[in-house]
Design an enzyme around this catalytic site. Structure first.
Site, PDB file in Angstrom:
ATOM      1  N   GLY A 117       0.785  -1.232   0.000  1.00  0.00           N
ATOM      2  CA  GLY A 117       0.000   0.000   0.000  1.00  0.00           C
ATOM      3  C   GLY A 117       0.812   1.274   0.000  1.00  0.00           C
ATOM      4  O   GLY A 117       0.329   2.320   0.431  1.00  0.00           O
ATOM      5  N   SER A 118       2.058   1.227  -0.547  1.00  0.00           N
ATOM      6  CA  SER A 118       2.850   2.463  -0.523  1.00  0.00           C
ATOM      7  C   SER A 118       2.273   3.518  -1.470  1.00  0.00           C
ATOM      8  O   SER A 118       2.376   4.718  -1.189  1.00  0.00           O
ATOM      9  CB  SER A 118       4.316   2.176  -0.838  1.00  0.00           C
ATOM     10  OG  SER A 118       4.469   1.751  -2.166  1.00  0.00           O
ATOM     11  N   ASN A 119       1.677   3.091  -2.575  1.00  0.00           N
ATOM     12  CA  ASN A 119       1.035   4.078  -3.454  1.00  0.00           C
ATOM     13  C   ASN A 119      -0.202   4.678  -2.796  1.00  0.00           C
ATOM     14  O   ASN A 119      -0.478   5.870  -2.937  1.00  0.00           O
ATOM     15  CB  ASN A 119       0.674   3.452  -4.808  1.00  0.00           C
ATOM     16  CG  ASN A 119       1.878   3.366  -5.714  1.00  0.00           C
ATOM     17  OD1 ASN A 119       2.323   4.368  -6.252  1.00  0.00           O
ATOM     18  ND2 ASN A 119       2.440   2.164  -5.866  1.00  0.00           N
ATOM     19  N   LYS A 132      -8.232 -14.017 -10.535  1.00  0.00           N
ATOM     20  CA  LYS A 132      -9.405 -13.153 -10.739  1.00  0.00           C
ATOM     21  C   LYS A 132     -10.320 -13.300  -9.533  1.00  0.00           C
ATOM     22  O   LYS A 132     -10.076 -14.152  -8.661  1.00  0.00           O
ATOM     23  CB  LYS A 132     -10.138 -13.537 -12.029  1.00  0.00           C
ATOM     24  CG  LYS A 132     -10.647 -14.967 -12.024  1.00  0.00           C
ATOM     25  CD  LYS A 132     -11.385 -15.291 -13.309  1.00  0.00           C
ATOM     26  CE  LYS A 132     -11.980 -16.691 -13.237  1.00  0.00           C
ATOM     27  NZ  LYS A 132     -12.786 -17.061 -14.386  1.00  0.00           N
ATOM     28  N   MET A 174      -3.820  -7.258  -7.466  1.00  0.00           N
ATOM     29  CA  MET A 174      -3.147  -8.302  -8.230  1.00  0.00           C
ATOM     30  C   MET A 174      -4.094  -9.271  -8.955  1.00  0.00           C
ATOM     31  O   MET A 174      -3.680 -10.357  -9.339  1.00  0.00           O
ATOM     32  CB  MET A 174      -2.211  -9.090  -7.311  1.00  0.00           C
ATOM     33  CG  MET A 174      -1.059  -8.253  -6.756  1.00  0.00           C
ATOM     34  SD  MET A 174      -0.127  -7.385  -8.029  1.00  0.00           S
ATOM     35  CE  MET A 174       0.779  -8.755  -8.736  1.00  0.00           C
ATOM     36  N   ARG A 175      -5.343  -8.890  -9.125  1.00  0.00           N
ATOM     37  CA  ARG A 175      -6.269  -9.763  -9.876  1.00  0.00           C
ATOM     38  C   ARG A 175      -6.827  -9.015 -11.075  1.00  0.00           C
ATOM     39  O   ARG A 175      -6.987  -7.790 -11.023  1.00  0.00           O
ATOM     40  CB  ARG A 175      -7.436 -10.209  -8.988  1.00  0.00           C
ATOM     41  CG  ARG A 175      -7.000 -11.200  -7.928  1.00  0.00           C
ATOM     42  CD  ARG A 175      -8.092 -11.402  -6.912  1.00  0.00           C
ATOM     43  NE  ARG A 175      -7.544 -12.027  -5.736  1.00  0.00           N
ATOM     44  CZ  ARG A 175      -7.501 -13.346  -5.520  1.00  0.00           C
ATOM     45  NH1 ARG A 175      -8.036 -14.178  -6.394  1.00  0.00           N
ATOM     46  NH2 ARG A 175      -6.957 -13.828  -4.431  1.00  0.00           N
ATOM     47  N   ASN A 186      -4.964   2.706 -13.012  1.00  0.00           N
ATOM     48  CA  ASN A 186      -3.997   1.754 -12.461  1.00  0.00           C
ATOM     49  C   ASN A 186      -2.593   2.336 -12.623  1.00  0.00           C
ATOM     50  O   ASN A 186      -2.361   3.190 -13.482  1.00  0.00           O
ATOM     51  CB  ASN A 186      -4.096   0.426 -13.230  1.00  0.00           C
ATOM     52  CG  ASN A 186      -3.163  -0.630 -12.675  1.00  0.00           C
ATOM     53  OD1 ASN A 186      -3.030  -0.781 -11.462  1.00  0.00           O
ATOM     54  ND2 ASN A 186      -2.491  -1.363 -13.555  1.00  0.00           N
ATOM     55  N   HIS A 218       1.413   1.031 -13.290  1.00  0.00           N
ATOM     56  CA  HIS A 218       2.176  -0.136 -13.720  1.00  0.00           C
ATOM     57  C   HIS A 218       3.668   0.216 -13.699  1.00  0.00           C
ATOM     58  O   HIS A 218       4.057   1.292 -14.160  1.00  0.00           O
ATOM     59  CB  HIS A 218       1.745  -0.556 -15.127  1.00  0.00           C
ATOM     60  CG  HIS A 218       2.472  -1.771 -15.604  1.00  0.00           C
ATOM     61  ND1 HIS A 218       2.157  -3.040 -15.173  1.00  0.00           N
ATOM     62  CD2 HIS A 218       3.526  -1.905 -16.447  1.00  0.00           C
ATOM     63  CE1 HIS A 218       2.986  -3.905 -15.719  1.00  0.00           C
ATOM     64  NE2 HIS A 218       3.823  -3.247 -16.502  1.00  0.00           N
TER      65      HIS A 218
HETATM   66  C1  GRF Z   1       3.399  -1.082  -7.639  1.00  0.00           C
HETATM   67  O1  GRF Z   1       4.705  -1.380  -8.017  1.00  0.00           O
HETATM   68  C2  GRF Z   1       2.526  -0.932  -8.854  1.00  0.00           C
HETATM   69  O2  GRF Z   1       3.225  -0.504  -9.970  1.00  0.00           O
HETATM   70  C3  GRF Z   1       1.970  -2.308  -9.081  1.00  0.00           C
HETATM   71  O3  GRF Z   1       1.827  -2.849  -7.787  1.00  0.00           O
HETATM   72  C4  GRF Z   1       2.747  -2.248  -6.898  1.00  0.00           C
HETATM   73  C5  GRF Z   1       1.994  -1.805  -5.691  1.00  0.00           C
HETATM   74  O4  GRF Z   1       2.827  -1.381  -4.665  1.00  0.00           O
HETATM   75  N1  GRF Z   1       0.742  -2.238  -9.832  1.00  0.00           N
HETATM   76  P1  GRF Z   1       2.222  -0.758  -3.352  1.00  0.00           P
HETATM   77  O5  GRF Z   1       1.303  -1.805  -2.717  1.00  0.00           O
HETATM   78  O6  GRF Z   1       1.469   0.484  -3.710  1.00  0.00           O
HETATM   79  O7  GRF Z   1       3.405  -0.463  -2.476  1.00  0.00           O
END
Ligand code: GRF
Length: 208
Positions: free
Chosen positions: A15-17, A68, A95-96, A112, A114
């Site tokens: 969840g760093s994003n 999925k 991740m699904r 999203n 990537h």
């Molecule tokens: C990120 O590297 C993103 O590009 C990918 O999943 C990862 C999620 O990282 N889709 P976080 O859980 O937000 O740290």
């Protein structure tokens, strides 16, 4: 005063994003509020981070498949996001693969991030794909989600150089740091209505 822009965030991992977006909101850099956080992983860091911030955070049992959601889970996902009246669904390490009903329910409102410069290296471990291929520059991409794998219209990209001594871990770490700048910037532009979409082409309103 206009209604605040409502974000629903979905993720499977640390969840760093999510944290980068939540901090940008708190700092006043994104005019939005996070109204719901969902994860298909009960112990995911993203749920923990959301709870620490007193945000509604729920586990979504995914069902029996690995890549999925089971149909009932996908219906529940749609129902919960609709009940929360989200304006934008932010995938942050989910991740699904998401399918028809979900994509139809939030058409044009799912984004999203990537870890590569799409259309290069879609799919898993994109940083490792970049390293193995030998590119000298990679990065990250924020894009709208469509029915393909990492194939939707591109909103924003940030480059990251590949260094001679990079390992998958060091490169991944720098891409992650770039993501934490790019994703909040793109979500802010969407929340402010600064983004317009013409087919595959996405335009940013020029800064005045
Ligand atoms: C990120 O590297 C993103 O590009 C990918 O999943 C990862 C999620 O990282 N889709 P976080 O859980 O937000 O740290």
């Amino acid at each position: 005063m206009s209604k605040p822009f409502r974000l629903g965030v979905i993720g499977s991992g640390q969840g760093s994003n999510f944290v980068a977006i939540a901090e940008a909101i708190t700092a006043g850099r994104i005019p939005a509020e996070i109204v719901l956080v969902l994860s298909d992983v009960e112990t995911a860091g993203i749920l923990e981070h959301a709870r620490q911030r007193q945000l509604p955070a729920r586990y979504l049992p995914p069902g029996k498949f690995r890549t999925k959601l089971e149909e009932a889970a996908e219906q529940s996902l749609v129902a919960q996001l609709e009940a929360a009246q989200v304006d934008l669904v932010v995938l942050a390490g989910f991740m699904r693969v998401l399918k028809g009903d979900f994509l139809r329910a939030f058409a044009g409102r799912i984004v999203n991030i990537h870890p590569s410069l799409l259309p290069c290296f879609p799919g898993l471990q994109a940083w490792k794909q970049a390293l193995d291929y030998g590119v000298k520059v990679t990065g990250c991409t924020v894009h709208f989600v469509d029915a393909g794998i990492d194939s939707g219209a591109i909103i924003g990209q940030q480059t990251v150089p590949v260094l001679d001594h990079d390992t998958p871990e060091t490169l991944h770490r720098r891409i992650h740091q770039a993501e934490h700048e790019l994703y909040p910037r793109c979500v802010a532009a969407l929340a402010q209505g600064d983004i317009s979409v013409h087919g595959r082409l996405v335009f940013w309103r020029p800064k005045t």
